[in-house]
Scaffold this motif. Structure first.
Motif, PDB file in Angstrom:
ATOM      1  N   TYR A 282       0.825  -1.206   0.000  1.00  0.00           N
ATOM      2  CA  TYR A 282       0.000   0.000   0.000  1.00  0.00           C
ATOM      3  C   TYR A 282       0.861   1.259   0.000  1.00  0.00           C
ATOM      4  O   TYR A 282       0.555   2.241  -0.682  1.00  0.00           O
ATOM      5  CB  TYR A 282      -0.935   0.028   1.218  1.00  0.00           C
ATOM      6  N   GLY A 283       1.933   1.240   0.790  1.00  0.00           N
ATOM      7  CA  GLY A 283       2.818   2.401   0.848  1.00  0.00           C
ATOM      8  C   GLY A 283       3.442   2.692  -0.501  1.00  0.00           C
ATOM      9  O   GLY A 283       3.527   3.844  -0.930  1.00  0.00           O
ATOM     10  N   ASN A 284       3.871   1.648  -1.194  1.00  0.00           N
ATOM     11  CA  ASN A 284       4.475   1.787  -2.514  1.00  0.00           C
ATOM     12  C   ASN A 284       3.468   2.349  -3.515  1.00  0.00           C
ATOM     13  O   ASN A 284       3.764   3.271  -4.284  1.00  0.00           O
ATOM     14  CB  ASN A 284       4.986   0.422  -2.986  1.00  0.00           C
ATOM     15  N   LYS A 285       2.244   1.806  -3.494  1.00  0.00           N
ATOM     16  CA  LYS A 285       1.204   2.269  -4.409  1.00  0.00           C
ATOM     17  C   LYS A 285       0.878   3.736  -4.170  1.00  0.00           C
ATOM     18  O   LYS A 285       0.769   4.536  -5.109  1.00  0.00           O
ATOM     19  CB  LYS A 285      -0.068   1.423  -4.234  1.00  0.00           C
ATOM     20  N   LEU A 286       0.718   4.089  -2.893  1.00  0.00           N
ATOM     21  CA  LEU A 286       0.359   5.466  -2.565  1.00  0.00           C
ATOM     22  C   LEU A 286       1.488   6.426  -2.923  1.00  0.00           C
ATOM     23  O   LEU A 286       1.243   7.525  -3.448  1.00  0.00           O
ATOM     24  CB  LEU A 286       0.011   5.578  -1.076  1.00  0.00           C
ATOM     25  N   ALA A 287       2.737   6.016  -2.667  1.00  0.00           N
ATOM     26  CA  ALA A 287       3.885   6.864  -3.001  1.00  0.00           C
ATOM     27  C   ALA A 287       3.954   7.116  -4.504  1.00  0.00           C
ATOM     28  O   ALA A 287       4.230   8.237  -4.949  1.00  0.00           O
ATOM     29  CB  ALA A 287       5.179   6.207  -2.513  1.00  0.00           C
ATOM     30  N   GLU A 288       3.687   6.083  -5.288  1.00  0.00           N
ATOM     31  CA  GLU A 288       3.720   6.234  -6.741  1.00  0.00           C
ATOM     32  C   GLU A 288       2.618   7.189  -7.216  1.00  0.00           C
ATOM     33  O   GLU A 288       2.855   8.058  -8.069  1.00  0.00           O
ATOM     34  CB  GLU A 288       3.544   4.862  -7.406  1.00  0.00           C
ATOM     35  N   LEU A 289       1.421   7.026  -6.643  1.00  0.00           N
ATOM     36  CA  LEU A 289       0.309   7.910  -7.008  1.00  0.00           C
ATOM     37  C   LEU A 289       0.622   9.362  -6.661  1.00  0.00           C
ATOM     38  O   LEU A 289       0.410  10.277  -7.461  1.00  0.00           O
ATOM     39  CB  LEU A 289      -0.968   7.464  -6.290  1.00  0.00           C
ATOM     40  N   VAL A 290       1.126   9.566  -5.437  1.00  0.00           N
ATOM     41  CA  VAL A 290       1.415  10.926  -4.982  1.00  0.00           C
ATOM     42  C   VAL A 290       2.484  11.571  -5.852  1.00  0.00           C
ATOM     43  O   VAL A 290       2.357  12.738  -6.249  1.00  0.00           O
ATOM     44  CB  VAL A 290       1.853  10.923  -3.502  1.00  0.00           C
ATOM     45  N   ASP A 291       3.534  10.822  -6.155  1.00  0.00           N
ATOM     46  CA  ASP A 291       4.641  11.378  -6.938  1.00  0.00           C
ATOM     47  C   ASP A 291       4.182  11.782  -8.340  1.00  0.00           C
ATOM     48  O   ASP A 291       4.522  12.855  -8.845  1.00  0.00           O
ATOM     49  CB  ASP A 291       5.768  10.363  -7.025  1.00  0.00           C
ATOM     50  N   ASN A 292       3.360  10.936  -8.961  1.00  0.00           N
ATOM     51  CA  ASN A 292       2.867  11.251 -10.296  1.00  0.00           C
ATOM     52  C   ASN A 292       1.935  12.467 -10.275  1.00  0.00           C
ATOM     53  O   ASN A 292       1.993  13.330 -11.157  1.00  0.00           O
ATOM     54  CB  ASN A 292       2.131  10.046 -10.886  1.00  0.00           C
ATOM     55  N   LYS A 293       1.092  12.528  -9.257  1.00  0.00           N
ATOM     56  CA  LYS A 293       0.148  13.638  -9.160  1.00  0.00           C
ATOM     57  C   LYS A 293       0.862  14.947  -8.820  1.00  0.00           C
ATOM     58  O   LYS A 293       0.458  16.026  -9.278  1.00  0.00           O
ATOM     59  CB  LYS A 293      -0.927  13.328  -8.117  1.00  0.00           C
ATOM     60  N   LEU A 294       1.910  14.870  -8.009  1.00  0.00           N
ATOM     61  CA  LEU A 294       2.698  16.071  -7.711  1.00  0.00           C
ATOM     62  C   LEU A 294       3.342  16.617  -8.985  1.00  0.00           C
ATOM     63  O   LEU A 294       3.352  17.837  -9.222  1.00  0.00           O
ATOM     64  CB  LEU A 294       3.781  15.749  -6.676  1.00  0.00           C
TER      65      LEU A 294
ATOM     66  N   ASP B 279       2.826   2.751   6.495  1.00  0.00           N
ATOM     67  CA  ASP B 279       1.570   2.045   6.719  1.00  0.00           C
ATOM     68  C   ASP B 279       1.381   1.798   8.212  1.00  0.00           C
ATOM     69  O   ASP B 279       2.352   1.716   8.956  1.00  0.00           O
ATOM     70  CB  ASP B 279       1.592   0.719   5.946  1.00  0.00           C
ATOM     71  N   ARG B 280       0.131   1.649   8.611  1.00  0.00           N
ATOM     72  CA  ARG B 280      -0.180   1.454  10.025  1.00  0.00           C
ATOM     73  C   ARG B 280       0.512   0.219  10.612  1.00  0.00           C
ATOM     74  O   ARG B 280       0.831   0.178  11.809  1.00  0.00           O
ATOM     75  CB  ARG B 280      -1.691   1.330  10.192  1.00  0.00           C
ATOM     76  N   ALA B 281       0.768  -0.778   9.794  1.00  0.00           N
ATOM     77  CA  ALA B 281       1.395  -2.010  10.283  1.00  0.00           C
ATOM     78  C   ALA B 281       2.813  -1.787  10.783  1.00  0.00           C
ATOM     79  O   ALA B 281       3.349  -2.629  11.504  1.00  0.00           O
ATOM     80  CB  ALA B 281       1.411  -3.065   9.170  1.00  0.00           C
ATOM     81  N   LEU B 282       3.423  -0.665  10.426  1.00  0.00           N
ATOM     82  CA  LEU B 282       4.787  -0.387  10.877  1.00  0.00           C
ATOM     83  C   LEU B 282       4.874  -0.375  12.398  1.00  0.00           C
ATOM     84  O   LEU B 282       5.858  -0.817  12.980  1.00  0.00           O
ATOM     85  CB  LEU B 282       5.249   0.961  10.325  1.00  0.00           C
ATOM     86  N   ASP B 283       3.844   0.137  13.063  1.00  0.00           N
ATOM     87  CA  ASP B 283       3.832   0.214  14.523  1.00  0.00           C
ATOM     88  C   ASP B 283       2.413  -0.021  15.038  1.00  0.00           C
ATOM     89  O   ASP B 283       1.647   0.922  15.230  1.00  0.00           O
ATOM     90  CB  ASP B 283       4.341   1.585  14.981  1.00  0.00           C
ATOM     91  N   PRO B 284       2.041  -1.289  15.263  1.00  0.00           N
ATOM     92  CA  PRO B 284       0.709  -1.575  15.805  1.00  0.00           C
ATOM     93  C   PRO B 284       0.618  -1.342  17.306  1.00  0.00           C
ATOM     94  O   PRO B 284      -0.484  -1.343  17.875  1.00  0.00           O
ATOM     95  CB  PRO B 284       0.512  -3.055  15.465  1.00  0.00           C
ATOM     96  N   VAL B 285       1.761  -1.128  17.962  1.00  0.00           N
ATOM     97  CA  VAL B 285       1.790  -1.016  19.431  1.00  0.00           C
ATOM     98  C   VAL B 285       1.280   0.343  19.909  1.00  0.00           C
ATOM     99  O   VAL B 285       0.435   0.423  20.814  1.00  0.00           O
ATOM    100  CB  VAL B 285       3.217  -1.268  19.965  1.00  0.00           C
ATOM    101  N   SER B 286       1.772   1.427  19.321  1.00  0.00           N
ATOM    102  CA  SER B 286       1.479   2.775  19.824  1.00  0.00           C
ATOM    103  C   SER B 286      -0.009   3.088  19.942  1.00  0.00           C
ATOM    104  O   SER B 286      -0.438   3.665  20.943  1.00  0.00           O
ATOM    105  CB  SER B 286       2.174   3.824  18.961  1.00  0.00           C
TER     106      SER B 286
END
Length: 587
Positions: free
Chosen positions: A204-216, A240-247
């Motif tokens: 998801y992070g990769n997909k979102l980063a690609e979308l954001v970069d193209n749109k920018l 992504d939220r999975a990076l830190d489920p503890v906090s």
């Protein structure tokens, strides 16, 4: 130009966006008063960054709801600030057909207006429209350094559409979020280099980063208003939220986080009983404002005694005035009464809230916190490693705690082990008595968080290496540091590994969050205005951000004077709210 009451994002939204785009006509001599018409989102947007007095100083005397019936005022001109949706455009057209309600319309959209909606407006009421612009701001500036997407108005739908297996509208949701991140960058006048956390389990992070970069790239090619076409000294990290489920699961012990976790605050309203303060015995609803002061020095025991002393001093002053009263003294006392009552009300709210929180803390939370911190940190208060997490968990399960608190403790136990066996998991679910509601635990797998320990998951999910903070002074019940703070600090110091944080687009070679950003950059002060002109680190958390993570943005900015950290997300998390979201993923 009226200045908004807040600095940071709020001030930028008010001055650099709304005021800048509307300056061409707000101060023309022919306009003595204006009507401002808002939809649900823009109402929240302007409420977060300006006051009615700011609007009045710009000639706006009336604020109306776009979707409510309004009386025609044909002699006045109207400003429409709204989202580019079919519902908003239809409501706008209805104001001018068959008979116009206002003399003229100045239309401002929060985002790109689709061609079909623009053509519809043009066809039906073109002669009444004097201005039509896209401001490009579809996020809510909650605090000076915190933003959430306007999609957070439908945050449950967003969370569910992203993480539900086989979701049909996942791509569309990511597209919407990407558009809103672009409006944030546009508002900050930044064209950042984009990086994301590499994760083999979910992309998801990769997909979102690609979308954001193209749109920018498209935005800065097409945006004539912007003066910056090349990369700026800013960096955008997408996690992504999975990076830190503890906090988001831990009991956080700062004022704001505790309030939203332990007390049923709905729509930012806190109800408290005034009978203990010599006032009529009834409940009053108070708007609970989020401000940066909730983060620094905001511990209950630190702030409340000061408030109590001030209240006592005011009461003593009043008693002395009652003893010796003169006409002049009575006059002065009467002048002070409205301010005194307002001050008393504000402080009474904080005292009542603090007492409410302390009651919860002493009753249950204090006992939970030690076990939670041991499981999260992996060591006890003395620094000894927790060899058997089950021994830490058992006292919580055996104590008559709330079921939700037990679920949170079980999750922390599972997170500490990077997953557990199916047999052990079944026993834990039975012990907490959630056999029919096991989704509170099992559905975390949809976020890419390992619940069952398998060989494949062990290789696909790696915990983020943690910084050694053993030399830092902490409280026994508050030792955990969110993972996101480590990331912020490493990014500011240019220590993020490229293999773990690949570049979606190249960052400027001179970017470095430290004080050596550039030979031309001078030492920056610590005031918010100074920080705005320095380099920026923008961090977006897909799937929600917790209050403890929001606090980290202020702490890292405070520690690194020349780099401002801005954190954004789809919505703000509370522990109980997150658990409900997780549970509903397979519903």
């Amino acid at each position: 130009m009226a200045a908004g009451a807040e600095h940071g994002l709020k001030r930028i939204v008010w001055q650099s966006k709304f005021m800048e785009y509307s300056a061409d006509f707000l101060h023309t001599s022919c306009m003595h008063s204006l009507i401002l018409i808002l939809d649900q989102f823009t109402t929240r947007l302007l409420s977060s960054c300006c006051k009615m007095s700011n609007l009045m100083s710009e000639g706006i005397t009336i604020v109306e709801d776009l979707h409510k019936n309004r009386e025609p005022v044909p002699e006045m001109k109207a400003i429409y600030f709204m989202r580019p949706t079919a519902m908003c455009v239809d409501a706008f057209i209805n104001d001018f057909k068959p008979k116009p309600k206002y003399k003229a319309a100045y239309v401002f959209f929060t985002d790109y207006c689709p061609d079909d909606l623009f053509d519809k407006m043009k066809k039906n009421c073109a002669k009444h429209i004097k201005v039509c612009k896209e401001i490009n701001i579809s996020f809510l500036p909650l605090e000076a350094q915190v933003s959430v997407d306007s999609f957070s108005l439908l945050w449950l739908k967003a969370f569910k559409s992203i993480y539900t297996p086989n979701s049909q509208d996942k791509d569309q949701t990511l597209e919407t979020i990407a558009n809103q991140i672009v409006t944030l960058c546009s508002t900050l006048d930044e064209y950042p280099g984009v990086r994301y956390k590499k994760d083999s389990a979910l992309d998801y992070g990769n997909k979102l980063a690609e979308l954001v970069d193209n749109k920018l790239a498209r935005h800065y090619e097409l945006d004539d208003h912007s003066k910056k076409k090349g990369k700026t000294q800013a960096q955008l990290l997408i996690v992504d939220r999975a990076l830190d489920p503890v906090s988001p699961i831990l009991h956080e012990l700062t004022f704001q986080a505790m309030a939203y976790d332990l007390i049923p605050i709905k729509d930012n309203n806190y109800e408290y009983d005034t009978s203990t303060y010599s006032q009529p015995n009834h409940l009053i609803s108070i708007y609970f404002t989020r401000r940066p002061c909730n983060y620094f020095g905001s511990a209950v025991y630190w702030q409340i005694p000061k408030l109590v002393k001030e209240i006592s001093a005011n009461r003593d002053e009043k008693k002395q005035a009652d003893g010796k009263i003169t006409i002049g003294g009575l006059s002065q006392l009467m002048k002070k009464m409205p301010g005194f009552r307002k001050q008393m009300t504000q402080k009474t709210v904080h005292v009542s809230l603090a007492e409410d929180l302390m009651s919860h803390f002493q009753k249950n939370v204090e006992k939970l916190c030690k076990a939670e911190q041991d499981l999260a940190v992996g060591a006890d208060a003395e620094g000894q490693k927790v060899k058997d997490p089950m021994r830490t968990l058992l006292p919580v399960l055996l104590h008559p705690h709330d079921t939700t608190d037990k679920i949170r403790a079980v999750l922390l136990y599972i997170f500490s082990l990077n997953g557990t066996t199916a047999e052990n998991l079944n026993k834990l679910i039975q012990h907490v008595k959630i056999e029919d509601e096991s989704g509170y635990i099992l559905n975390w797998k949809h976020l890419g968080v390992p619940i069952l320990s398998t060989v494949s998951l062990m290789f696909s999910f790696r915990k983020q290496p943690r910084k050694d903070r053993s030399d830092k002074e902490t409280y026994n019940v508050s030792r955990w540091t969110p993972v996101i703070k480590d990331i912020m600090e490493d990014a500011v110091e240019n220590k993020l590994e490229v293999k773990d944080w690949p570049y979606q687009s190249e960052c400027p070679s001179v970017w470095n969050g430290s004080r050596a950003v550039s030979a031309r950059q001078k030492h920056k002060g610590s005031s918010p205005d100074d920080l705005r002109s320095g380099s920026r680190l923008i961090l977006f958390v897909l799937g929600g951000v917790s209050y403890s993570e929001m606090r980290c943005a202020y702490e890292v900015t405070h520690a690194n004077k020349s780099c401002e950290v801005i954190i954004g997300s789809t919505h703000i998390l509370t522990p109980r709210g997150l658990l409900e979201d997780i549970y509903n993923l397979d519903k």
